[in-house]
Design a protein around this motif. Structure first.
Motif, PDB file in Angstrom:
ATOM      1  N   ALA A  91      54.520  20.709  79.915  1.00 30.19           N
ATOM      2  CA  ALA A  91      53.405  20.171  80.706  1.00 30.19           C
ATOM      3  C   ALA A  91      53.890  19.700  82.058  1.00 30.19           C
ATOM      4  O   ALA A  91      54.968  19.112  82.179  1.00 30.19           O
ATOM      5  CB  ALA A  91      52.739  19.023  79.961  1.00 30.19           C
ATOM      6  N   GLY A  92      53.084  19.952  83.044  1.00 31.78           N
ATOM      7  CA  GLY A  92      53.352  19.480  84.390  1.00 31.78           C
ATOM      8  C   GLY A  92      52.389  18.355  84.733  1.00 31.78           C
ATOM      9  O   GLY A  92      52.144  17.458  83.928  1.00 31.78           O
ATOM     10  N   THR A  93      51.775  18.459  85.862  1.00 29.57           N
ATOM     11  CA  THR A  93      50.937  17.388  86.381  1.00 29.57           C
ATOM     12  C   THR A  93      49.536  17.387  85.778  1.00 29.57           C
ATOM     13  O   THR A  93      49.044  18.396  85.277  1.00 29.57           O
ATOM     14  CB  THR A  93      50.804  17.516  87.910  1.00 29.57           C
ATOM     15  OG1 THR A  93      50.242  18.790  88.217  1.00 29.57           O
ATOM     16  CG2 THR A  93      52.139  17.357  88.591  1.00 29.57           C
ATOM     17  N   LEU A  94      48.925  16.236  85.858  1.00 27.74           N
ATOM     18  CA  LEU A  94      47.525  16.069  85.494  1.00 27.74           C
ATOM     19  C   LEU A  94      46.680  16.795  86.532  1.00 27.74           C
ATOM     20  O   LEU A  94      46.898  16.647  87.740  1.00 27.74           O
ATOM     21  CB  LEU A  94      47.171  14.574  85.483  1.00 27.74           C
ATOM     22  CG  LEU A  94      45.710  14.208  85.263  1.00 27.74           C
ATOM     23  CD1 LEU A  94      45.279  14.542  83.856  1.00 27.74           C
ATOM     24  CD2 LEU A  94      45.498  12.732  85.545  1.00 27.74           C
ATOM     25  N   ASP A  95      45.718  17.582  86.070  1.00 32.65           N
ATOM     26  CA  ASP A  95      44.819  18.291  86.967  1.00 32.65           C
ATOM     27  C   ASP A  95      43.488  17.565  87.104  1.00 32.65           C
ATOM     28  O   ASP A  95      42.972  17.407  88.197  1.00 32.65           O
ATOM     29  CB  ASP A  95      44.601  19.720  86.465  1.00 32.65           C
ATOM     30  CG  ASP A  95      43.685  20.518  87.362  1.00 32.65           C
ATOM     31  OD1 ASP A  95      44.070  20.771  88.517  1.00 32.65           O
ATOM     32  OD2 ASP A  95      42.572  20.866  86.909  1.00 32.65           O
ATOM     33  N   ASP A  96      42.933  17.101  85.957  1.00 33.34           N
ATOM     34  CA  ASP A  96      41.633  16.436  85.978  1.00 33.34           C
ATOM     35  C   ASP A  96      41.484  15.613  84.707  1.00 33.34           C
ATOM     36  O   ASP A  96      42.111  15.911  83.683  1.00 33.34           O
ATOM     37  CB  ASP A  96      40.524  17.482  86.064  1.00 33.34           C
ATOM     38  CG  ASP A  96      39.205  16.915  86.575  1.00 33.34           C
ATOM     39  OD1 ASP A  96      39.166  15.738  86.993  1.00 33.34           O
ATOM     40  OD2 ASP A  96      38.198  17.653  86.553  1.00 33.34           O
ATOM     41  N   LEU A  97      40.649  14.594  84.765  1.00 34.13           N
ATOM     42  CA  LEU A  97      40.420  13.700  83.632  1.00 34.13           C
ATOM     43  C   LEU A  97      38.988  13.197  83.691  1.00 34.13           C
ATOM     44  O   LEU A  97      38.562  12.657  84.711  1.00 34.13           O
ATOM     45  CB  LEU A  97      41.400  12.525  83.705  1.00 34.13           C
ATOM     46  CG  LEU A  97      41.316  11.462  82.622  1.00 34.13           C
ATOM     47  CD1 LEU A  97      41.737  12.048  81.275  1.00 34.13           C
ATOM     48  CD2 LEU A  97      42.219  10.290  82.979  1.00 34.13           C
ATOM     49  N   ASN A  98      38.235  13.390  82.594  1.00 35.41           N
ATOM     50  CA  ASN A  98      36.832  12.982  82.559  1.00 35.41           C
ATOM     51  C   ASN A  98      36.440  12.515  81.165  1.00 35.41           C
ATOM     52  O   ASN A  98      36.939  13.046  80.165  1.00 35.41           O
ATOM     53  CB  ASN A  98      35.928  14.161  82.940  1.00 35.41           C
ATOM     54  CG  ASN A  98      36.086  14.540  84.382  1.00 35.41           C
ATOM     55  OD1 ASN A  98      35.679  13.804  85.266  1.00 35.41           O
ATOM     56  ND2 ASN A  98      36.705  15.682  84.630  1.00 35.41           N
ATOM     57  N   PRO A  99      35.524  11.551  81.085  1.00 34.55           N
ATOM     58  CA  PRO A  99      34.983  11.175  79.772  1.00 34.55           C
ATOM     59  C   PRO A  99      34.103  12.303  79.244  1.00 34.55           C
ATOM     60  O   PRO A  99      33.531  13.074  80.014  1.00 34.55           O
ATOM     61  CB  PRO A  99      34.163   9.920  80.069  1.00 34.55           C
ATOM     62  CG  PRO A  99      33.839  10.002  81.520  1.00 34.55           C
ATOM     63  CD  PRO A  99      34.937  10.785  82.175  1.00 34.55           C
ATOM     64  N   TYR A 100      34.002  12.383  77.928  1.00 32.74           N
ATOM     65  CA  TYR A 100      33.153  13.382  77.295  1.00 32.74           C
ATOM     66  C   TYR A 100      32.659  12.801  75.983  1.00 32.74           C
ATOM     67  O   TYR A 100      33.448  12.606  75.054  1.00 32.74           O
ATOM     68  CB  TYR A 100      33.942  14.670  77.037  1.00 32.74           C
ATOM     69  CG  TYR A 100      33.141  15.748  76.365  1.00 32.74           C
ATOM     70  CD1 TYR A 100      32.260  16.533  77.103  1.00 32.74           C
ATOM     71  CD2 TYR A 100      33.251  15.973  75.007  1.00 32.74           C
ATOM     72  CE1 TYR A 100      31.515  17.528  76.493  1.00 32.74           C
ATOM     73  CE2 TYR A 100      32.508  16.969  74.387  1.00 32.74           C
ATOM     74  CZ  TYR A 100      31.646  17.742  75.137  1.00 32.74           C
ATOM     75  OH  TYR A 100      30.915  18.719  74.527  1.00 32.74           O
ATOM     76  N   ASP A 101      31.368  12.505  75.877  1.00 28.32           N
ATOM     77  CA  ASP A 101      30.804  11.836  74.702  1.00 28.32           C
ATOM     78  C   ASP A 101      31.684  10.632  74.352  1.00 28.32           C
ATOM     79  O   ASP A 101      31.879   9.777  75.178  1.00 28.32           O
ATOM     80  CB  ASP A 101      30.639  12.795  73.528  1.00 28.32           C
ATOM     81  CG  ASP A 101      29.554  13.835  73.776  1.00 28.32           C
ATOM     82  OD1 ASP A 101      28.613  13.541  74.527  1.00 28.32           O
ATOM     83  OD2 ASP A 101      29.660  14.940  73.220  1.00 28.32           O
ATOM     84  N   ASP A 102      32.233  10.599  73.141  1.00 25.25           N
ATOM     85  CA  ASP A 102      33.137   9.517  72.744  1.00 25.25           C
ATOM     86  C   ASP A 102      34.596   9.927  72.896  1.00 25.25           C
ATOM     87  O   ASP A 102      35.486   9.301  72.320  1.00 25.25           O
ATOM     88  CB  ASP A 102      32.883   9.109  71.280  1.00 25.25           C
ATOM     89  CG  ASP A 102      31.557   8.379  71.139  1.00 25.25           C
ATOM     90  OD1 ASP A 102      31.115   7.762  72.125  1.00 25.25           O
ATOM     91  OD2 ASP A 102      30.973   8.443  70.040  1.00 25.25           O
ATOM     92  N   GLY A 103      34.843  10.969  73.642  1.00 24.71           N
ATOM     93  CA  GLY A 103      36.200  11.480  73.809  1.00 24.71           C
ATOM     94  C   GLY A 103      36.568  11.635  75.269  1.00 24.71           C
ATOM     95  O   GLY A 103      36.054  10.940  76.135  1.00 24.71           O
ATOM     96  N   THR A 104      37.444  12.583  75.513  1.00 26.82           N
ATOM     97  CA  THR A 104      37.969  12.805  76.855  1.00 26.82           C
ATOM     98  C   THR A 104      38.271  14.283  77.042  1.00 26.82           C
ATOM     99  O   THR A 104      38.701  14.955  76.106  1.00 26.82           O
ATOM    100  CB  THR A 104      39.286  12.011  77.039  1.00 26.82           C
ATOM    101  OG1 THR A 104      39.024  10.627  76.836  1.00 26.82           O
ATOM    102  CG2 THR A 104      39.882  12.193  78.415  1.00 26.82           C
ATOM    103  N   ILE A 105      38.069  14.759  78.258  1.00 25.52           N
ATOM    104  CA  ILE A 105      38.549  16.082  78.651  1.00 25.52           C
ATOM    105  C   ILE A 105      39.645  15.859  79.683  1.00 25.52           C
ATOM    106  O   ILE A 105      39.422  15.205  80.702  1.00 25.52           O
ATOM    107  CB  ILE A 105      37.446  16.952  79.266  1.00 25.52           C
ATOM    108  CG1 ILE A 105      36.341  17.225  78.261  1.00 25.52           C
ATOM    109  CG2 ILE A 105      38.034  18.276  79.771  1.00 25.52           C
ATOM    110  CD1 ILE A 105      35.173  18.005  78.835  1.00 25.52           C
ATOM    111  N   LEU A 106      40.812  16.382  79.386  1.00 22.82           N
ATOM    112  CA  LEU A 106      41.954  16.269  80.283  1.00 22.82           C
ATOM    113  C   LEU A 106      42.421  17.682  80.596  1.00 22.82           C
ATOM    114  O   LEU A 106      42.535  18.519  79.701  1.00 22.82           O
ATOM    115  CB  LEU A 106      43.071  15.490  79.567  1.00 22.82           C
ATOM    116  CG  LEU A 106      44.369  15.264  80.305  1.00 22.82           C
ATOM    117  CD1 LEU A 106      44.940  13.914  79.912  1.00 22.82           C
ATOM    118  CD2 LEU A 106      45.382  16.340  79.988  1.00 22.82           C
TER     119      LEU A 106
END
Length: 108
Positions: free
Chosen positions: A63-78
């Motif tokens: 894994a390299g760098t973080l591209d994006d991070l968002n909430p999703y319902d009760d979880g997360t999309i990374l």
């Protein structure tokens, strides 16, 4: 919810980037299910299968760098960068803040 789903996802990425398999495995619920559409589609369950998958994943797709991070319902999309491109990780958590489901898929 007594935990921050986005913080758990970032901790997961940090452990992945560090190659810290033990910390990664501690983040999963005992009955966790991982579905990966990276390369061949596969479903991974059970602690030893998760460990084996992580050994391969860290070696083949660090894994390299973080591209994006968002909430999703009760979880997360990374979204994060690997040697094969950007991957979306959709996290669902149990009440204790452990990863119950993780769906990984490359962004084409």
């Amino acid at each position: 919810m007594s935990f921050d789903p986005m913080a758990v996802a970032v901790d997961w990425l940090d452990a992945y980037r560090a190659g810290d398999i033990e910390s990664i495995l501690e983040m999963y619920a005992e009955d966790a299910v991982v579905r990966c559409g990276c390369g061949s589609v596969k479903t991974i369950t059970g602690r030893e299968a998760l460990r084996a998958d992580w050994v391969d994943r860290i070696r083949e797709y660090p894994a390299g760098t973080l591209d994006d991070l968002n909430p999703y319902d009760d979880g997360t999309i990374l979204s994060y960068v690997t040697s094969a491109g950007i991957v979306n990780a959709l996290f669902a958590f149990d009440a204790a803040g452990r990863i119950k489901e993780l769906n990984l898929a490359p962004i084409h």
